[in-house]
Design an enzyme around this catalytic site. Structure first.
Site, PDB file in Angstrom:
ATOM      1  N   PRO A 203     -31.652  11.245  42.588  1.00  0.00           N
ATOM      2  CA  PRO A 203     -32.663  11.355  41.528  1.00  0.00           C
ATOM      3  C   PRO A 203     -32.805  10.016  40.807  1.00  0.00           C
ATOM      4  O   PRO A 203     -32.081   9.078  41.114  1.00  0.00           O
ATOM      5  CB  PRO A 203     -32.015  12.368  40.578  1.00  0.00           C
ATOM      6  CG  PRO A 203     -30.543  12.064  40.699  1.00  0.00           C
ATOM      7  CD  PRO A 203     -30.297  11.573  42.101  1.00  0.00           C
ATOM      8  N   THR A 215     -34.306  13.869  34.230  1.00  0.00           N
ATOM      9  CA  THR A 215     -33.947  13.587  35.626  1.00  0.00           C
ATOM     10  C   THR A 215     -34.550  14.652  36.531  1.00  0.00           C
ATOM     11  O   THR A 215     -35.169  15.603  36.049  1.00  0.00           O
ATOM     12  CB  THR A 215     -32.409  13.497  35.788  1.00  0.00           C
ATOM     13  OG1 THR A 215     -32.096  12.972  37.079  1.00  0.00           O
ATOM     14  CG2 THR A 215     -31.725  14.850  35.631  1.00  0.00           C
ATOM     15  N   ASN A 216     -34.399  14.467  37.836  1.00  0.00           N
ATOM     16  CA  ASN A 216     -34.830  15.467  38.811  1.00  0.00           C
ATOM     17  C   ASN A 216     -33.594  16.030  39.482  1.00  0.00           C
ATOM     18  O   ASN A 216     -32.596  15.323  39.605  1.00  0.00           O
ATOM     19  CB  ASN A 216     -35.682  14.809  39.898  1.00  0.00           C
ATOM     20  CG  ASN A 216     -37.110  14.624  39.454  1.00  0.00           C
ATOM     21  OD1 ASN A 216     -37.575  15.244  38.500  1.00  0.00           O
ATOM     22  ND2 ASN A 216     -37.813  13.759  40.152  1.00  0.00           N
ATOM     23  N   ARG A 217     -33.688  17.249  39.971  1.00  0.00           N
ATOM     24  CA  ARG A 217     -32.541  17.793  40.713  1.00  0.00           C
ATOM     25  C   ARG A 217     -32.507  17.182  42.102  1.00  0.00           C
ATOM     26  O   ARG A 217     -33.456  17.303  42.865  1.00  0.00           O
ATOM     27  CB  ARG A 217     -32.686  19.309  40.834  1.00  0.00           C
ATOM     28  CG  ARG A 217     -32.038  20.061  39.698  1.00  0.00           C
ATOM     29  CD  ARG A 217     -32.105  21.533  39.967  1.00  0.00           C
ATOM     30  NE  ARG A 217     -31.350  21.909  41.150  1.00  0.00           N
ATOM     31  CZ  ARG A 217     -31.572  23.022  41.852  1.00  0.00           C
ATOM     32  NH1 ARG A 217     -32.523  23.840  41.502  1.00  0.00           N
ATOM     33  NH2 ARG A 217     -30.828  23.307  42.886  1.00  0.00           N
ATOM     34  N   VAL A 283     -37.881  10.756  42.706  1.00  0.00           N
ATOM     35  CA  VAL A 283     -38.155   9.824  41.605  1.00  0.00           C
ATOM     36  C   VAL A 283     -38.880  10.572  40.483  1.00  0.00           C
ATOM     37  O   VAL A 283     -39.795  11.348  40.746  1.00  0.00           O
ATOM     38  CB  VAL A 283     -39.061   8.669  42.116  1.00  0.00           C
ATOM     39  CG1 VAL A 283     -39.271   7.626  41.032  1.00  0.00           C
ATOM     40  CG2 VAL A 283     -38.479   8.029  43.375  1.00  0.00           C
TER      41      VAL A 283
END
Ligand code: C5P
Length: 409
Positions: A203, A215-217, A283
Protein backbone atom coordinates in the site's frame (compact mmCIF):
# COMPACT_ATOMS: atom_id res chain seq x y z
CA UNK A 1 1.40 -24.47 5.57
CA UNK A 2 0.79 -27.71 3.73
CA UNK A 3 -0.20 -28.17 0.14
CA UNK A 4 -1.98 -31.25 -1.10
CA UNK A 5 -0.75 -30.75 -4.67
CA UNK A 6 2.80 -31.63 -3.61
CA UNK A 7 1.82 -34.73 -1.65
CA UNK A 8 4.01 -37.60 -2.78
CA UNK A 9 6.36 -35.49 -4.91
CA UNK A 10 9.92 -36.78 -4.65
CA UNK A 11 13.09 -34.81 -4.17
CA UNK A 12 16.63 -36.13 -4.13
CA UNK A 13 18.67 -33.74 -2.06
CA UNK A 14 22.44 -33.75 -2.51
CA UNK A 15 24.39 -32.32 0.41
CA UNK A 16 28.02 -31.38 -0.28
CA UNK A 17 30.76 -30.32 2.11
CA UNK A 18 30.13 -26.85 3.47
CA UNK A 19 29.19 -25.45 6.85
CA UNK A 20 25.83 -24.37 5.39
CA UNK A 21 24.89 -28.09 5.46
CA UNK A 22 23.37 -27.46 8.88
CA UNK A 23 20.79 -25.18 7.22
CA UNK A 24 19.85 -27.99 4.83
CA UNK A 25 18.38 -29.89 7.81
CA UNK A 26 15.68 -27.23 7.93
CA UNK A 27 15.11 -27.53 4.17
CA UNK A 28 14.38 -31.25 4.60
CA UNK A 29 11.96 -30.62 7.42
CA UNK A 30 10.04 -27.95 5.55
CA UNK A 31 9.83 -29.95 2.32
CA UNK A 32 8.36 -32.81 4.32
CA UNK A 33 5.85 -30.39 5.89
CA UNK A 34 4.60 -29.88 2.33
CA UNK A 35 4.14 -33.61 1.86
CA UNK A 36 7.30 -34.00 -0.25
CA UNK A 37 9.32 -37.22 0.07
CA UNK A 38 13.04 -36.57 0.42
CA UNK A 39 16.03 -38.86 -0.10
CA UNK A 40 19.47 -37.59 0.76
CA UNK A 41 22.86 -38.27 -0.78
CA UNK A 42 25.92 -36.82 0.92
CA UNK A 43 29.49 -36.39 -0.22
CA UNK A 44 32.18 -37.64 2.16
CA UNK A 45 33.11 -34.05 3.01
CA UNK A 46 29.47 -33.26 3.88
CA UNK A 47 29.48 -36.00 6.52
CA UNK A 48 32.20 -34.04 8.37
CA UNK A 49 29.71 -31.21 8.91
CA UNK A 50 26.43 -33.03 9.63
CA UNK A 51 26.06 -36.69 10.54
CA UNK A 52 24.18 -38.87 8.02
CA UNK A 53 22.06 -39.98 10.96
CA UNK A 54 20.68 -36.45 11.31
CA UNK A 55 19.49 -36.46 7.71
CA UNK A 56 18.21 -40.03 7.99
CA UNK A 57 16.10 -39.04 10.99
CA UNK A 58 14.80 -35.90 9.29
CA UNK A 59 13.98 -37.59 5.98
CA UNK A 60 12.86 -40.92 7.40
CA UNK A 61 14.99 -42.62 4.70
CA UNK A 62 18.45 -44.15 4.67
CA UNK A 63 21.15 -41.69 3.58
CA UNK A 64 23.65 -42.77 0.90
CA UNK A 65 27.20 -41.48 1.02
CA UNK A 66 29.11 -43.89 -1.23
CA UNK A 67 28.70 -45.61 -4.59
CA UNK A 68 29.56 -48.92 -3.04
CA UNK A 69 27.52 -49.08 0.11
CA UNK A 70 24.36 -51.10 0.79
CA UNK A 71 22.33 -53.03 -1.75
CA UNK A 72 23.65 -55.38 -4.38
CA UNK A 73 25.65 -54.08 -7.33
CA UNK A 74 22.75 -54.98 -9.67
CA UNK A 75 20.56 -52.32 -8.09
CA UNK A 76 22.67 -49.49 -9.52
CA UNK A 77 21.38 -47.09 -6.87
CA UNK A 78 22.44 -43.88 -8.60
CA UNK A 79 20.26 -44.78 -11.60
CA UNK A 80 17.34 -45.89 -9.41
CA UNK A 81 17.50 -42.69 -7.37
CA UNK A 82 17.63 -40.57 -10.52
CA UNK A 83 14.57 -42.40 -11.90
CA UNK A 84 12.75 -41.92 -8.59
CA UNK A 85 13.28 -38.15 -8.40
CA UNK A 86 10.81 -35.48 -9.55
CA UNK A 87 13.55 -33.01 -8.79
CA UNK A 88 17.21 -32.88 -7.79
CA UNK A 89 18.31 -30.22 -5.33
CA UNK A 90 21.94 -29.58 -4.38
CA UNK A 91 22.29 -27.63 -1.13
CA UNK A 92 24.86 -26.55 -0.22
CA UNK A 93 26.70 -26.80 -3.55
CA UNK A 94 30.42 -26.23 -3.07
CA UNK A 95 32.62 -24.72 -5.80
CA UNK A 96 34.00 -28.22 -6.33
CA UNK A 97 30.58 -29.79 -6.80
CA UNK A 98 29.40 -26.98 -9.11
CA UNK A 99 32.52 -27.66 -11.22
CA UNK A 100 31.79 -31.39 -11.29
CA UNK A 101 28.22 -30.78 -12.40
CA UNK A 102 29.29 -28.30 -15.08
CA UNK A 103 31.86 -30.72 -16.50
CA UNK A 104 30.00 -34.00 -16.05
CA UNK A 105 32.47 -35.45 -13.56
CA UNK A 106 31.08 -38.52 -11.77
CA UNK A 107 33.47 -39.84 -9.16
CA UNK A 108 31.26 -40.48 -6.12
CA UNK A 109 27.62 -41.31 -5.42
CA UNK A 110 26.42 -37.68 -5.30
CA UNK A 111 28.07 -36.62 -8.56
CA UNK A 112 27.21 -39.87 -10.38
CA UNK A 113 23.61 -39.47 -9.33
CA UNK A 114 23.61 -35.85 -10.53
CA UNK A 115 24.89 -36.96 -13.92
CA UNK A 116 22.27 -39.72 -14.18
CA UNK A 117 19.51 -37.28 -13.26
CA UNK A 118 17.17 -35.91 -15.94
CA UNK A 119 14.67 -34.24 -13.60
CA UNK A 120 14.59 -30.43 -13.09
CA UNK A 121 17.52 -29.39 -10.95
CA UNK A 122 18.02 -26.65 -8.39
CA UNK A 123 21.44 -25.68 -7.08
CA UNK A 124 22.15 -23.51 -4.01
CA UNK A 125 25.83 -22.51 -4.18
CA UNK A 126 27.72 -21.85 -0.95
CA UNK A 127 31.34 -20.79 -0.78
CA UNK A 128 33.68 -17.97 0.22
CA UNK A 129 33.24 -14.69 -1.67
CA UNK A 130 36.60 -14.81 -3.46
CA UNK A 131 35.85 -18.31 -4.68
CA UNK A 132 32.37 -17.30 -5.81
CA UNK A 133 33.77 -14.33 -7.74
CA UNK A 134 36.46 -16.44 -9.41
CA UNK A 135 35.95 -16.52 -13.19
CA UNK A 136 36.12 -20.33 -13.16
CA UNK A 137 33.20 -20.56 -10.73
CA UNK A 138 31.23 -17.91 -12.65
CA UNK A 139 31.85 -19.86 -15.87
CA UNK A 140 30.66 -23.09 -14.26
CA UNK A 141 27.51 -21.46 -12.89
CA UNK A 142 26.80 -19.96 -16.33
CA UNK A 143 27.24 -23.44 -17.83
CA UNK A 144 24.71 -24.87 -15.38
CA UNK A 145 22.25 -22.05 -16.15
CA UNK A 146 22.72 -22.79 -19.85
CA UNK A 147 21.95 -26.45 -19.13
CA UNK A 148 18.61 -25.39 -17.63
CA UNK A 149 19.64 -25.74 -13.99
CA UNK A 150 17.97 -23.23 -11.67
CA UNK A 151 20.36 -21.42 -9.33
CA UNK A 152 19.13 -20.06 -6.02
CA UNK A 153 21.42 -17.50 -4.38
CA UNK A 154 24.00 -17.23 -3.09
CA UNK A 155 23.09 -14.48 -0.64
CA UNK A 156 25.42 -11.73 0.50
CA UNK A 157 26.33 -11.65 4.18
CA UNK A 158 28.71 -13.04 6.76
CA UNK A 159 30.71 -16.07 5.63
CA UNK A 160 32.33 -18.94 7.53
CA UNK A 161 35.70 -17.14 7.38
CA UNK A 162 34.28 -14.11 9.19
CA UNK A 163 34.37 -12.08 6.00
CA UNK A 164 31.30 -10.48 4.46
CA UNK A 165 30.35 -10.86 0.83
CA UNK A 166 28.43 -12.94 -1.70
CA UNK A 167 28.63 -16.69 -1.15
CA UNK A 168 26.31 -17.52 1.75
CA UNK A 169 23.91 -20.29 0.94
CA UNK A 170 20.35 -18.96 0.55
CA UNK A 171 18.19 -19.28 3.64
CA UNK A 172 16.03 -22.43 3.94
CA UNK A 173 12.87 -20.39 3.22
CA UNK A 174 14.24 -19.24 -0.09
CA UNK A 175 15.48 -22.69 -1.11
CA UNK A 176 12.16 -24.30 -0.18
CA UNK A 177 10.22 -21.62 -2.08
CA UNK A 178 12.37 -22.27 -5.16
CA UNK A 179 12.01 -26.05 -4.76
CA UNK A 180 8.21 -25.82 -4.51
CA UNK A 181 8.22 -23.57 -7.56
CA UNK A 182 10.22 -26.13 -9.57
CA UNK A 183 8.04 -29.02 -8.35
CA UNK A 184 4.87 -27.19 -9.36
CA UNK A 185 5.93 -25.61 -12.65
CA UNK A 186 9.13 -27.37 -13.77
CA UNK A 187 12.41 -25.85 -14.87
CA UNK A 188 12.79 -22.10 -14.24
CA UNK A 189 13.48 -20.40 -17.58
CA UNK A 190 16.33 -17.87 -17.54
CA UNK A 191 14.24 -15.67 -19.83
CA UNK A 192 14.87 -12.45 -17.89
CA UNK A 193 18.66 -12.85 -17.74
CA UNK A 194 20.33 -9.44 -17.95
CA UNK A 195 17.05 -7.50 -17.90
CA UNK A 196 15.96 -4.87 -15.41
CA UNK A 197 12.52 -5.31 -13.90
CA UNK A 198 10.79 -2.71 -11.71
CA UNK A 199 7.93 -3.80 -9.47
CA UNK A 200 5.79 -1.76 -7.11
CA UNK A 201 4.11 -3.52 -4.20
CA UNK A 202 2.14 -2.96 -1.02
CA UNK A 203 0.00 0.00 0.00
CA UNK A 204 1.01 3.63 0.28
CA UNK A 205 0.53 5.66 3.44
CA UNK A 206 -0.59 9.27 3.21
CA UNK A 207 0.11 11.19 6.39
CA UNK A 208 -2.54 13.48 7.84
CA UNK A 209 -0.38 14.41 10.80
CA UNK A 210 2.64 12.72 12.46
CA UNK A 211 0.51 9.91 13.92
CA UNK A 212 -2.45 9.51 11.59
CA UNK A 213 -2.86 8.82 7.95
CA UNK A 214 -4.73 7.09 5.12
CA UNK A 215 -3.79 3.83 3.53
CA UNK A 216 -5.11 1.00 1.35
CA UNK A 217 -5.44 -2.62 2.38
CA UNK A 218 -2.60 -4.55 0.80
CA UNK A 219 -0.08 -7.00 2.24
CA UNK A 220 2.39 -6.56 -0.63
CA UNK A 221 2.61 -10.33 -1.08
CA UNK A 222 1.64 -10.44 -4.76
CA UNK A 223 4.33 -7.92 -5.72
CA UNK A 224 6.96 -9.64 -3.56
CA UNK A 225 6.23 -12.98 -5.24
CA UNK A 226 6.49 -11.34 -8.68
CA UNK A 227 9.88 -9.94 -7.63
CA UNK A 228 11.08 -13.34 -6.35
CA UNK A 229 10.08 -15.12 -9.55
CA UNK A 230 11.73 -12.43 -11.70
CA UNK A 231 14.96 -12.83 -9.72
CA UNK A 232 14.92 -16.60 -10.21
CA UNK A 233 14.47 -16.02 -13.94
CA UNK A 234 17.68 -14.02 -13.96
CA UNK A 235 16.41 -10.42 -13.83
CA UNK A 236 17.96 -7.53 -11.97
CA UNK A 237 14.96 -6.57 -9.86
CA UNK A 238 14.09 -3.27 -8.18
CA UNK A 239 11.22 -3.68 -5.75
CA UNK A 240 9.65 -0.39 -4.67
CA UNK A 241 7.32 -1.13 -1.79
CA UNK A 242 5.09 0.81 0.54
CA UNK A 243 4.85 -0.17 4.23
CA UNK A 244 4.61 -3.97 4.60
CA UNK A 245 5.71 -6.51 7.17
CA UNK A 246 7.21 -8.85 4.55
CA UNK A 247 10.87 -9.77 4.18
CA UNK A 248 12.07 -8.78 0.70
CA UNK A 249 13.10 -11.72 -1.50
CA UNK A 250 16.83 -12.44 -1.63
CA UNK A 251 18.84 -10.75 -4.33
CA UNK A 252 16.42 -7.96 -5.21
CA UNK A 253 17.17 -4.26 -4.83
CA UNK A 254 14.64 -3.19 -2.23
CA UNK A 255 13.46 0.39 -2.04
CA UNK A 256 11.01 0.94 0.80
CA UNK A 257 8.83 4.05 0.45
CA UNK A 258 5.86 5.45 2.31
CA UNK A 259 3.65 7.78 0.31
CA UNK A 260 2.38 7.76 -3.28
CA UNK A 261 4.64 10.74 -3.95
CA UNK A 262 7.72 8.87 -2.70
CA UNK A 263 6.74 5.80 -4.71
CA UNK A 264 6.36 7.88 -7.85
CA UNK A 265 9.76 9.50 -7.31
CA UNK A 266 11.43 6.14 -6.69
CA UNK A 267 9.88 4.56 -9.78
CA UNK A 268 10.83 7.56 -11.91
CA UNK A 269 14.44 7.33 -10.84
CA UNK A 270 14.81 3.59 -11.62
CA UNK A 271 12.44 2.91 -14.53
CA UNK A 272 14.44 4.60 -17.30
CA UNK A 273 16.45 1.48 -18.17
CA UNK A 274 13.76 -1.09 -17.22
CA UNK A 275 12.65 -3.65 -19.78
CA UNK A 276 9.55 -4.58 -17.75
CA UNK A 277 7.58 -2.68 -15.09
CA UNK A 278 4.79 -4.25 -13.07
CA UNK A 279 2.75 -1.83 -11.02
CA UNK A 280 1.22 -4.03 -8.38
CA UNK A 281 0.99 -1.49 -5.55
CA UNK A 282 -2.32 -0.38 -4.07
CA UNK A 283 -1.56 3.32 -4.37
CA UNK A 284 -3.78 5.80 -2.53
CA UNK A 285 -5.64 7.94 -5.04
CA UNK A 286 -5.82 10.93 -2.71
CA UNK A 287 -3.51 12.44 -0.12
CA UNK A 288 -4.21 15.12 2.50
CA UNK A 289 -3.71 18.52 0.89
CA UNK A 290 -2.00 20.00 3.93
CA UNK A 291 -0.57 17.41 6.30
CA UNK A 292 -0.09 18.89 9.78
CA UNK A 293 3.34 19.04 11.42
CA UNK A 294 1.87 18.39 14.87
CA UNK A 295 -0.81 15.97 16.05
CA UNK A 296 -4.26 17.40 15.30
CA UNK A 297 -6.38 18.06 18.34
CA UNK A 298 -9.90 16.74 18.21
CA UNK A 299 -11.14 19.71 20.27
CA UNK A 300 -14.90 20.01 20.67
CA UNK A 301 -15.80 19.22 17.05
CA UNK A 302 -17.87 16.19 16.15
CA UNK A 303 -16.95 16.15 12.49
CA UNK A 304 -13.89 16.85 10.43
CA UNK A 305 -13.52 17.61 6.73
CA UNK A 306 -10.12 16.86 5.30
CA UNK A 307 -9.22 18.40 1.96
CA UNK A 308 -7.49 15.78 -0.20
CA UNK A 309 -5.71 16.12 -3.52
CA UNK A 310 -5.14 13.52 -6.26
CA UNK A 311 -1.86 11.65 -6.25
CA UNK A 312 0.04 11.12 -9.50
CA UNK A 313 -0.88 7.93 -11.35
CA UNK A 314 2.46 6.14 -11.52
CA UNK A 315 1.33 3.50 -14.00
CA UNK A 316 -0.30 6.03 -16.32
CA UNK A 317 2.77 8.25 -16.24
CA UNK A 318 4.99 5.31 -17.26
CA UNK A 319 2.46 4.60 -20.01
CA UNK A 320 3.14 7.97 -21.59
CA UNK A 321 6.94 7.93 -21.18
CA UNK A 322 9.00 7.96 -24.37
CA UNK A 323 11.08 4.83 -23.71
CA UNK A 324 8.30 2.92 -22.10
CA UNK A 325 9.06 -0.52 -20.63
CA UNK A 326 6.74 -3.48 -21.16
CA UNK A 327 4.03 -2.35 -18.79
CA UNK A 328 1.80 -4.47 -16.59
CA UNK A 329 -0.91 -3.03 -14.36
CA UNK A 330 -3.27 -4.51 -11.82
CA UNK A 331 -6.98 -3.89 -11.48
CA UNK A 332 -8.66 -4.87 -8.24
CA UNK A 333 -12.39 -4.64 -8.80
CA UNK A 334 -15.42 -5.58 -6.79
CA UNK A 335 -17.60 -6.10 -9.90
CA UNK A 336 -17.43 -5.93 -13.70
CA UNK A 337 -13.86 -7.21 -13.55
CA UNK A 338 -13.24 -7.79 -17.24
CA UNK A 339 -14.71 -4.52 -18.55
CA UNK A 340 -13.03 -2.38 -15.91
CA UNK A 341 -9.70 -4.11 -16.39
CA UNK A 342 -9.79 -3.66 -20.19
CA UNK A 343 -10.77 -0.03 -19.76
CA UNK A 344 -7.86 0.50 -17.34
CA UNK A 345 -5.40 -1.20 -19.69
CA UNK A 346 -6.45 1.19 -22.44
CA UNK A 347 -6.56 4.42 -20.51
CA UNK A 348 -3.26 3.76 -18.72
CA UNK A 349 -1.63 2.48 -21.92
CA UNK A 350 -0.40 -0.85 -20.50
CA UNK A 351 0.53 -3.97 -22.44
CA UNK A 352 -1.09 -6.29 -19.96
CA UNK A 353 -3.41 -6.04 -16.99
CA UNK A 354 -4.02 -8.49 -14.20
CA UNK A 355 -7.53 -8.26 -12.84
CA UNK A 356 -8.62 -9.67 -9.54
CA UNK A 357 -11.96 -9.67 -7.87
CA UNK A 358 -11.82 -8.37 -4.35
CA UNK A 359 -14.09 -10.03 -1.88
CA UNK A 360 -13.57 -13.45 -0.23
CA UNK A 361 -11.77 -13.58 3.10
CA UNK A 362 -8.54 -15.24 1.98
CA UNK A 363 -8.34 -14.32 -1.68
CA UNK A 364 -6.71 -11.15 -2.97
CA UNK A 365 -5.74 -8.40 -0.57
CA UNK A 366 -3.97 -9.63 2.52
CA UNK A 367 -4.47 -13.34 1.82
CA UNK A 368 -1.99 -15.95 0.61
CA UNK A 369 -4.06 -16.80 -2.45
CA UNK A 370 -5.33 -14.98 -5.46
CA UNK A 371 -7.64 -15.62 -8.38
CA UNK A 372 -6.96 -13.50 -11.45
CA UNK A 373 -7.59 -12.93 -15.12
CA UNK A 374 -4.62 -11.88 -17.26
CA UNK A 375 -5.59 -9.69 -20.22
CA UNK A 376 -3.27 -8.32 -22.87
CA UNK A 377 -3.61 -5.63 -25.50
CA UNK A 378 -3.76 -8.20 -28.33
CA UNK A 379 -7.00 -9.53 -26.89
CA UNK A 380 -5.37 -12.48 -25.08
CA UNK A 381 -7.14 -13.66 -21.95
CA UNK A 382 -6.09 -16.23 -19.37
CA UNK A 383 -7.95 -17.20 -16.24
CA UNK A 384 -5.88 -18.29 -13.26
CA UNK A 385 -8.07 -20.10 -10.74
CA UNK A 386 -7.57 -19.77 -7.02
CA UNK A 387 -3.87 -20.47 -6.33
CA UNK A 388 -1.09 -19.32 -4.07
CA UNK A 389 0.32 -15.88 -4.91
CA UNK A 390 3.63 -17.58 -5.73
CA UNK A 391 1.84 -19.71 -8.35
CA UNK A 392 0.00 -16.70 -9.71
CA UNK A 393 3.35 -14.86 -10.01
CA UNK A 394 4.79 -17.72 -12.08
CA UNK A 395 1.74 -17.69 -14.36
CA UNK A 396 1.95 -13.92 -14.83
CA UNK A 397 5.63 -14.12 -15.79
CA UNK A 398 4.85 -17.00 -18.17
CA UNK A 399 2.18 -14.86 -19.81
CA UNK A 400 4.59 -11.91 -20.08
CA UNK A 401 7.27 -14.15 -21.62
CA UNK A 402 4.81 -15.58 -24.16
CA UNK A 403 3.50 -12.16 -25.14
CA UNK A 404 6.95 -10.63 -25.53
CA UNK A 405 8.17 -13.58 -27.54
CA UNK A 406 5.22 -13.35 -29.93
CA UNK A 407 5.63 -9.59 -30.23
CA UNK A 408 9.31 -9.96 -31.13
CA UNK A 409 8.61 -12.36 -34.00
O1 C5P B 1 -6.87 3.20 -11.13
P1 C5P B 1 -6.54 2.03 -10.26
O2 C5P B 1 -5.95 2.43 -8.96
O3 C5P B 1 -7.62 1.04 -10.10
O4 C5P B 1 -5.41 1.28 -11.14
C1 C5P B 1 -4.73 0.23 -10.65
C2 C5P B 1 -3.36 0.14 -11.31
O5 C5P B 1 -2.76 1.42 -11.39
C3 C5P B 1 -2.41 -0.70 -10.49
O6 C5P B 1 -1.50 -1.29 -11.39
C4 C5P B 1 -1.73 0.34 -9.61
O7 C5P B 1 -0.48 -0.09 -9.12
C5 C5P B 1 -1.61 1.52 -10.55
N1 C5P B 1 -1.64 2.83 -9.91
C6 C5P B 1 -0.49 3.61 -9.89
N2 C5P B 1 -0.54 4.86 -9.33
C7 C5P B 1 -1.66 5.34 -8.80
C8 C5P B 1 -2.83 4.57 -8.80
C9 C5P B 1 -2.79 3.32 -9.37
O8 C5P B 1 0.55 3.16 -10.37
N3 C5P B 1 -1.65 6.56 -8.26
Amino acid sequence: MSSSSLQGKRVVLVVTGGIAAYKTCEVVRRLRDHGVEVRIAMTTAATRFVAPLTFAALSGQPVVTSLFEGGSPEEIPHVRWAEWADMLCVAPATADFVAKMAHGVADDFASTLSLANAAPTLVAPAMEDDMYRHPAVQRNIATLTGDGVAIVGPATGSLASGRTGPGRMSEPDEIVAAALRVLRHGVIAADLEGQHVVITAGPTYEALDPVRGFTNRSSGRMGFELAREARWRGARVTLVAGPTSLVPPAGVRYQPVRSAGEMHEAVRSVAADAEVAIMCAAVCDFTPAEPADAKLKKGARDRIDIPMVRTADILASLGTSAERPFLVGFAAESSGLREHAVEKMECKNCDMIVGNLIGGADVGMGGHENEVVILDRQGGEQQVGRSSKADVATRIWNAIARFREQASR
